[in-house]
Design a protein around this motif. Sequence first.
Motif, PDB file in Angstrom:
ATOM      1  N   LYS A  10       0.748  -1.036   0.053  1.00  0.00           N
ATOM      2  CA  LYS A  10      -0.066   0.021   0.005  1.00  0.00           C
ATOM      3  C   LYS A  10       1.043   1.225  -0.036  1.00  0.00           C
ATOM      4  O   LYS A  10       0.590   2.443  -0.547  1.00  0.00           O
ATOM      5  CB  LYS A  10      -0.848  -0.033   1.304  1.00  0.00           C
ATOM      6  N   ILE A  11       1.756   1.116   0.690  1.00  0.00           N
ATOM      7  CA  ILE A  11       2.796   2.456   0.805  1.00  0.00           C
ATOM      8  C   ILE A  11       3.359   2.632  -0.959  1.00  0.00           C
ATOM      9  O   ILE A  11       3.191   3.815  -1.062  1.00  0.00           O
ATOM     10  CB  ILE A  11       4.100   2.056   1.697  1.00  0.00           C
ATOM     11  N   ASN A  13       2.074   1.881  -3.551  1.00  0.00           N
ATOM     12  CA  ASN A  13       1.060   2.192  -4.314  1.00  0.00           C
ATOM     13  C   ASN A  13       0.449   3.761  -4.099  1.00  0.00           C
ATOM     14  O   ASN A  13       0.115   4.423  -4.914  1.00  0.00           O
ATOM     15  CB  ASN A  13      -0.184   1.441  -4.038  1.00  0.00           C
ATOM     16  N   ARG A  14       0.426   3.990  -2.696  1.00  0.00           N
ATOM     17  CA  ARG A  14       0.068   5.186  -2.342  1.00  0.00           C
ATOM     18  C   ARG A  14       1.072   6.402  -2.816  1.00  0.00           C
ATOM     19  O   ARG A  14       0.656   7.363  -3.425  1.00  0.00           O
ATOM     20  CB  ARG A  14       0.213   5.390  -0.894  1.00  0.00           C
ATOM     21  N   LEU A  15       2.324   5.911  -2.938  1.00  0.00           N
ATOM     22  CA  LEU A  15       3.264   7.032  -3.521  1.00  0.00           C
ATOM     23  C   LEU A  15       3.099   7.088  -4.896  1.00  0.00           C
ATOM     24  O   LEU A  15       3.130   8.355  -5.390  1.00  0.00           O
ATOM     25  CB  LEU A  15       4.799   6.211  -3.193  1.00  0.00           C
ATOM     26  N   TYR A  16       2.742   6.136  -5.682  1.00  0.00           N
ATOM     27  CA  TYR A  16       2.438   6.317  -7.043  1.00  0.00           C
ATOM     28  C   TYR A  16       1.037   7.166  -7.205  1.00  0.00           C
ATOM     29  O   TYR A  16       1.103   7.962  -7.974  1.00  0.00           O
ATOM     30  CB  TYR A  16       2.392   4.982  -7.664  1.00  0.00           C
ATOM     31  N   GLU A  17       0.237   6.891  -6.532  1.00  0.00           N
ATOM     32  CA  GLU A  17      -1.127   7.586  -6.814  1.00  0.00           C
ATOM     33  C   GLU A  17      -1.056   8.821  -6.356  1.00  0.00           C
ATOM     34  O   GLU A  17      -1.617   9.898  -7.119  1.00  0.00           O
ATOM     35  CB  GLU A  17      -2.152   6.752  -5.987  1.00  0.00           C
ATOM     36  N   ILE A  18      -0.212   9.075  -5.145  1.00  0.00           N
ATOM     37  CA  ILE A  18      -0.029  10.485  -4.827  1.00  0.00           C
ATOM     38  C   ILE A  18       0.549  11.338  -6.009  1.00  0.00           C
ATOM     39  O   ILE A  18      -0.061  12.460  -6.258  1.00  0.00           O
ATOM     40  CB  ILE A  18       0.773  10.776  -3.693  1.00  0.00           C
ATOM     41  N   HIS A  19       1.462  10.826  -6.386  1.00  0.00           N
ATOM     42  CA  HIS A  19       2.115  11.489  -7.758  1.00  0.00           C
ATOM     43  C   HIS A  19       1.024  11.916  -8.848  1.00  0.00           C
ATOM     44  O   HIS A  19       0.984  12.831  -9.336  1.00  0.00           O
ATOM     45  CB  HIS A  19       3.480  10.731  -8.228  1.00  0.00           C
ATOM     46  N   ARG A  20       0.376  10.757  -8.963  1.00  0.00           N
ATOM     47  CA  ARG A  20      -0.535  10.747 -10.135  1.00  0.00           C
ATOM     48  C   ARG A  20      -1.436  11.983 -10.128  1.00  0.00           C
ATOM     49  O   ARG A  20      -1.810  12.583 -10.922  1.00  0.00           O
ATOM     50  CB  ARG A  20      -1.087   9.589 -10.599  1.00  0.00           C
ATOM     51  N   ARG A  21      -2.186  12.140  -8.864  1.00  0.00           N
ATOM     52  CA  ARG A  21      -3.019  13.007  -8.516  1.00  0.00           C
ATOM     53  C   ARG A  21      -2.684  14.227  -8.327  1.00  0.00           C
ATOM     54  O   ARG A  21      -3.278  15.421  -8.401  1.00  0.00           O
ATOM     55  CB  ARG A  21      -3.936  12.172  -7.532  1.00  0.00           C
ATOM     56  N   THR A  22      -1.288  14.481  -7.862  1.00  0.00           N
ATOM     57  CA  THR A  22      -0.791  15.582  -7.542  1.00  0.00           C
ATOM     58  C   THR A  22      -0.454  16.432  -8.659  1.00  0.00           C
ATOM     59  O   THR A  22      -1.014  17.735  -8.828  1.00  0.00           O
ATOM     60  CB  THR A  22       0.505  15.554  -6.534  1.00  0.00           C
ATOM     61  N   ALA A  23       0.166  15.643  -9.524  1.00  0.00           N
ATOM     62  CA  ALA A  23       0.682  16.499 -10.793  1.00  0.00           C
ATOM     63  C   ALA A  23      -0.332  17.510 -11.598  1.00  0.00           C
ATOM     64  O   ALA A  23      -0.015  18.811 -11.747  1.00  0.00           O
ATOM     65  CB  ALA A  23       1.348  15.462 -11.678  1.00  0.00           C
ATOM     66  N   PRO A  24      -1.516  16.884 -11.861  1.00  0.00           N
ATOM     67  CA  PRO A  24      -2.639  17.712 -12.578  1.00  0.00           C
ATOM     68  C   PRO A  24      -2.909  18.910 -11.567  1.00  0.00           C
ATOM     69  O   PRO A  24      -3.358  20.034 -11.963  1.00  0.00           O
ATOM     70  CB  PRO A  24      -3.575  16.884 -12.853  1.00  0.00           C
ATOM     71  N   LYS A  25      -3.217  18.740 -10.474  1.00  0.00           N
ATOM     72  CA  LYS A  25      -3.671  19.724  -9.649  1.00  0.00           C
ATOM     73  C   LYS A  25      -2.625  20.796  -9.172  1.00  0.00           C
ATOM     74  O   LYS A  25      -3.069  21.958  -8.954  1.00  0.00           O
ATOM     75  CB  LYS A  25      -4.118  18.907  -8.055  1.00  0.00           C
TER      76      LYS A  25
ATOM     77  N   LYS B 126       4.202   1.654   9.483  1.00  0.00           N
ATOM     78  CA  LYS B 126       2.680   1.967   9.973  1.00  0.00           C
ATOM     79  C   LYS B 126       2.529   3.512   9.689  1.00  0.00           C
ATOM     80  O   LYS B 126       1.377   4.198   9.132  1.00  0.00           O
ATOM     81  CB  LYS B 126       2.337   1.588  11.299  1.00  0.00           C
ATOM     82  N   VAL B 127       3.280   4.419  10.381  1.00  0.00           N
ATOM     83  CA  VAL B 127       3.082   5.779  10.691  1.00  0.00           C
ATOM     84  C   VAL B 127       3.266   6.381   8.964  1.00  0.00           C
ATOM     85  O   VAL B 127       2.611   7.168   8.568  1.00  0.00           O
ATOM     86  CB  VAL B 127       4.349   6.298  11.242  1.00  0.00           C
ATOM     87  N   LEU B 128       4.173   5.709   8.228  1.00  0.00           N
ATOM     88  CA  LEU B 128       4.322   6.435   7.056  1.00  0.00           C
ATOM     89  C   LEU B 128       3.071   6.090   6.104  1.00  0.00           C
ATOM     90  O   LEU B 128       2.816   6.942   5.432  1.00  0.00           O
ATOM     91  CB  LEU B 128       5.425   5.712   6.211  1.00  0.00           C
ATOM     92  N   LEU B 129       2.428   4.954   5.988  1.00  0.00           N
ATOM     93  CA  LEU B 129       1.275   4.618   5.514  1.00  0.00           C
ATOM     94  C   LEU B 129       0.236   5.607   5.722  1.00  0.00           C
ATOM     95  O   LEU B 129      -0.524   5.996   4.920  1.00  0.00           O
ATOM     96  CB  LEU B 129       1.025   3.109   5.470  1.00  0.00           C
ATOM     97  N   ASP B 130       0.002   5.883   7.194  1.00  0.00           N
ATOM     98  CA  ASP B 130      -0.736   6.754   7.653  1.00  0.00           C
ATOM     99  C   ASP B 130      -0.717   8.078   7.004  1.00  0.00           C
ATOM    100  O   ASP B 130      -1.659   8.643   6.577  1.00  0.00           O
ATOM    101  CB  ASP B 130      -0.727   6.699   9.286  1.00  0.00           C
ATOM    102  N   MET B 131       0.638   8.581   7.164  1.00  0.00           N
ATOM    103  CA  MET B 131       0.778   9.996   6.425  1.00  0.00           C
ATOM    104  C   MET B 131       0.619  10.051   5.170  1.00  0.00           C
ATOM    105  O   MET B 131      -0.044  11.100   4.771  1.00  0.00           O
ATOM    106  CB  MET B 131       2.270  10.187   6.932  1.00  0.00           C
ATOM    107  N   LEU B 132       0.880   9.041   4.494  1.00  0.00           N
ATOM    108  CA  LEU B 132       0.702   9.080   2.824  1.00  0.00           C
ATOM    109  C   LEU B 132      -0.796   8.980   2.716  1.00  0.00           C
ATOM    110  O   LEU B 132      -1.363   9.837   1.952  1.00  0.00           O
ATOM    111  CB  LEU B 132       1.318   7.777   2.271  1.00  0.00           C
ATOM    112  N   THR B 133      -1.720   8.215   3.574  1.00  0.00           N
ATOM    113  CA  THR B 133      -3.027   8.546   3.183  1.00  0.00           C
ATOM    114  C   THR B 133      -3.596   9.523   3.686  1.00  0.00           C
ATOM    115  O   THR B 133      -4.568   9.993   2.623  1.00  0.00           O
ATOM    116  CB  THR B 133      -3.593   7.256   4.107  1.00  0.00           C
ATOM    117  N   ARG B 134      -3.226  10.144   4.579  1.00  0.00           N
ATOM    118  CA  ARG B 134      -3.604  11.633   4.791  1.00  0.00           C
ATOM    119  C   ARG B 134      -3.393  12.744   3.682  1.00  0.00           C
ATOM    120  O   ARG B 134      -4.228  13.371   3.285  1.00  0.00           O
ATOM    121  CB  ARG B 134      -3.203  12.240   6.213  1.00  0.00           C
TER     122      ARG B 134
END
Lengths: 143, 143
Positions: A10-11, A13-25, B126-134
């Motif tokens: 999940k970490i 995947n989140r990193l990837y998704e954050i980038h994808r959604r951040t760039a356009p915004k 755990k902390v990292l995933l939480d932060m990324l989710t936020r």
Amino acid sequence: MSNSNIEDEKIINRLYEIHRRTAPKFESCTGISQTRLELLHELYEVEEISQRALQKKVNIDHAAVTRHLKQLEEKGMVIRRKNPDDQRFTYVSLSEEGRTRIIHYREEKERFISGVLNDFSAEERKVLLDMLTRIQHNIERFE
Amino acid sequence: MSNSNIEDEKIINRLYEIHRRTAPKFESCTGISQTRLELLHELYEVEEISQRALQKKVNIDHAAVTRHLKQLEEKGMVIRRKNPDDQRFTYVSLSEEGRTRIIHYREEKERFISGVLNDFSAEERKVLLDMLTRIQHNIERFE
DNA sequence: GCTCAATCATTGATACGTCAACTAATATAA
DNA sequence: TTATATTAGTTGACGTATCAATGATTGAGC
């Protein structure tokens, strides 16, 4: 597929998704892409710099740097000239217009970042930056 | 440009750079791109699913999903067929080959992730995933 | 039943990153 | 000094994401 790794996944995947959604915004909020603003910002901090040195600072591919600068030049944001003493080098600098406009971009970027990190305490920001830096180092060490 | 924001800026820049440097290494380590593996993984978990539903799960643009699936179909990894009851829907499923090969991909992905997070304790993860989710939530709330 | 709206999928245009191949200019070393 | 290597920059091919426009099929309201 072991249980603990699902969370690790999940970490990533989140990193990837954050980038994808951040760039356009980022771009719609600030009016410029993250990479281009980074280029302008580096130029803002110096009088003049070679493309090569600039490329090392922003750490993206030469080709991308060339293309960005070409377009920024067309828009009148930067000025490029060959180094007379060594024609291999192209020096780049911010134009007056670029120097003016970057201020606005930077303000918008600040606002954007404030929004993204708005519920993070100073301590959390420190921890997060530290963790991201470690991840980056780990990635460098691949291969 | 205030001082505290320089650190915040680094966070955003790191997030971007991590993505840029991860993507090529992920692919060279695992033999497949992150997005495609995610698509295959979703398919692995079900018998069959509509492209639309799949798109919602992986949360990338329709167009990209179409193109990925088309190429995965050409490589014999997935099978697509129209829903006879509603010809608008295209159902997708893993082929036998896809089902076999994803296992290897997933193993390589696990190894990759282990490398990236190798010096992180369980608590830190755990902390990292939480932060990324936020952060992700904060980004969603823009505009 | 027929028109209009909604839904899914595809395609085209655009953006931006990578790598690899190439050009031009300079440095090195025989 | 002349051949070779190195360095900076450019260009081309490719991958993949976005948005916008289009096509095809189905549903809804009259």
